[in-house]
Write a protein that holds these residues in place. Structure first.
Motif, PDB file in Angstrom:
ATOM      1  N   GLN A  33       5.578  -2.952 -19.186  1.00  0.00           N
ATOM      2  CA  GLN A  33       5.950  -2.855 -17.814  1.00  0.00           C
ATOM      3  C   GLN A  33       5.888  -2.122 -17.351  1.00  0.00           C
ATOM      4  OE1 GLN A  33       9.465  -5.858 -17.059  1.00  0.00           O
ATOM      5  NE2 GLN A  33       7.848  -7.317 -17.626  1.00  0.00           N
ATOM      6  N   LEU A  34       5.640  -2.146 -15.794  1.00  0.00           N
ATOM      7  CA  LEU A  34       5.009  -0.350 -15.587  1.00  0.00           C
ATOM      8  C   LEU A  34       6.307  -1.140 -13.807  1.00  0.00           C
ATOM      9  CD1 LEU A  34       1.937   1.099 -15.716  1.00  0.00           C
ATOM     10  CD2 LEU A  34       3.524   1.221 -17.006  1.00  0.00           C
ATOM     11  N   PHE A  35       6.904   0.477 -13.878  1.00  0.00           N
ATOM     12  CA  PHE A  35       8.286   0.134 -12.822  1.00  0.00           C
ATOM     13  C   PHE A  35       8.061   1.910 -12.158  1.00  0.00           C
ATOM     14  CE2 PHE A  35       9.532  -3.090 -15.203  1.00  0.00           C
ATOM     15  CZ  PHE A  35       9.405  -4.248 -14.516  1.00  0.00           C
ATOM     16  N   ARG A  36       7.810   1.975 -10.522  1.00  0.00           N
ATOM     17  CA  ARG A  36       8.136   3.180 -10.553  1.00  0.00           C
ATOM     18  C   ARG A  36       9.744   3.264  -9.551  1.00  0.00           C
ATOM     19  NH1 ARG A  36       5.225   5.589  -4.489  1.00  0.00           N
ATOM     20  NH2 ARG A  36       6.254   7.304  -5.087  1.00  0.00           N
ATOM     21  N   ASP A  37       9.933   4.406  -9.991  1.00  0.00           N
ATOM     22  CA  ASP A  37      11.723   4.705  -9.307  1.00  0.00           C
ATOM     23  C   ASP A  37      11.826   5.915  -9.386  1.00  0.00           C
ATOM     24  OD1 ASP A  37      14.254   4.240 -10.480  1.00  0.00           O
ATOM     25  OD2 ASP A  37      14.585   5.526 -12.270  1.00  0.00           O
ATOM     26  N   ALA A  48       9.382  10.480  -7.562  1.00  0.00           N
ATOM     27  CA  ALA A  48       9.234   9.220  -7.941  1.00  0.00           C
ATOM     28  C   ALA A  48       8.928   9.251  -9.778  1.00  0.00           C
ATOM     29  CB  ALA A  48       8.589   7.730  -7.269  1.00  0.00           C
ATOM     30  N   GLN A  49       9.528   8.550 -10.248  1.00  0.00           N
ATOM     31  CA  GLN A  49       9.368   8.938 -11.752  1.00  0.00           C
ATOM     32  C   GLN A  49       8.058   7.531 -11.933  1.00  0.00           C
ATOM     33  OE1 GLN A  49      12.839   9.753 -13.393  1.00  0.00           O
ATOM     34  NE2 GLN A  49      12.602  11.960 -13.844  1.00  0.00           N
ATOM     35  N   TRP A  50       7.813   7.319 -13.284  1.00  0.00           N
ATOM     36  CA  TRP A  50       7.354   6.016 -13.411  1.00  0.00           C
ATOM     37  C   TRP A  50       7.721   5.644 -14.851  1.00  0.00           C
ATOM     38  CZ3 TRP A  50       4.095   2.509 -10.865  1.00  0.00           C
ATOM     39  CH2 TRP A  50       3.680   3.190 -10.110  1.00  0.00           C
ATOM     40  N   LEU A  51       7.917   4.389 -14.961  1.00  0.00           N
ATOM     41  CA  LEU A  51       8.990   3.936 -16.207  1.00  0.00           C
ATOM     42  C   LEU A  51       8.032   3.083 -16.752  1.00  0.00           C
ATOM     43  CD1 LEU A  51      11.790   3.115 -14.571  1.00  0.00           C
ATOM     44  CD2 LEU A  51      11.717   5.070 -15.398  1.00  0.00           C
ATOM     45  N   VAL A  52       7.541   2.843 -18.189  1.00  0.00           N
ATOM     46  CA  VAL A  52       7.127   1.876 -19.196  1.00  0.00           C
ATOM     47  C   VAL A  52       7.933   0.840 -20.005  1.00  0.00           C
ATOM     48  CG1 VAL A  52       5.281   1.458 -21.364  1.00  0.00           C
ATOM     49  CG2 VAL A  52       4.892   3.261 -18.772  1.00  0.00           C
ATOM     50  N   VAL A  53       8.305   0.180 -19.548  1.00  0.00           N
ATOM     51  CA  VAL A  53       8.913  -0.900 -20.518  1.00  0.00           C
ATOM     52  C   VAL A  53       8.736  -1.346 -21.801  1.00  0.00           C
ATOM     53  CG1 VAL A  53      10.596  -2.635 -20.379  1.00  0.00           C
ATOM     54  CG2 VAL A  53      10.810  -1.163 -18.191  1.00  0.00           C
ATOM     55  N   VAL A  54       8.292  -1.323 -23.084  1.00  0.00           N
ATOM     56  CA  VAL A  54       8.419  -1.762 -24.342  1.00  0.00           C
ATOM     57  C   VAL A  54       8.686  -2.661 -25.320  1.00  0.00           C
ATOM     58  CG1 VAL A  54       6.759  -1.418 -26.855  1.00  0.00           C
ATOM     59  CG2 VAL A  54       6.687   0.454 -24.182  1.00  0.00           C
ATOM     60  N   GLU A  55       8.468  -4.257 -24.479  1.00  0.00           N
ATOM     61  CA  GLU A  55       9.837  -5.463 -24.926  1.00  0.00           C
ATOM     62  C   GLU A  55       9.120  -5.117 -26.916  1.00  0.00           C
ATOM     63  OE1 GLU A  55      11.524  -7.138 -23.989  1.00  0.00           O
ATOM     64  OE2 GLU A  55      10.639  -6.772 -21.584  1.00  0.00           O
TER      65      GLU A  55
END
Length: 80
Positions: A33-37, A48-55
């Motif tokens: 999932q990608l999120f902007r933070d 803003a940074q971008w987060l890549v959430v790896v399950e």
């Protein structure tokens, strides 16, 4: 236990490339999932940074390799 790894990237393009490379390299069953933070205290959208959430439900991913992947795109693996 369901472990989540959060990779922090400088922009959307880098985040999308890292997400795709993670799928290809690690054979992930689902796309990260990608999120902007926005950075704390910053109002400017440019910061803003971008987060890549790896399950990682089976806890099989090597955090050193994930950190190196993020570093290749000027990012890092967030410490748990």
């Amino acid at each position: 236990m369901n472990v989540r790894h959060v990779l922090v990237l400088p922009d959307r393009d880098a985040a999308e490339e890292v997400a795709q490379e993670a799928v290809d390299r690690f054979g992930l069953p689902e796309e990260p999932q990608l999120f902007r933070d926005a950075l704390a205290g910053e109002d400017d959208a440019e910061d803003a940074q971008w987060l890549v959430v790896v399950e990682d439900p089976q806890e099989r991913l090597d955090t050193t390799v994930l950190d190196a992947l993020a570093a290749a795109y000027e990012g890092w693996l967030e410490a748990p």
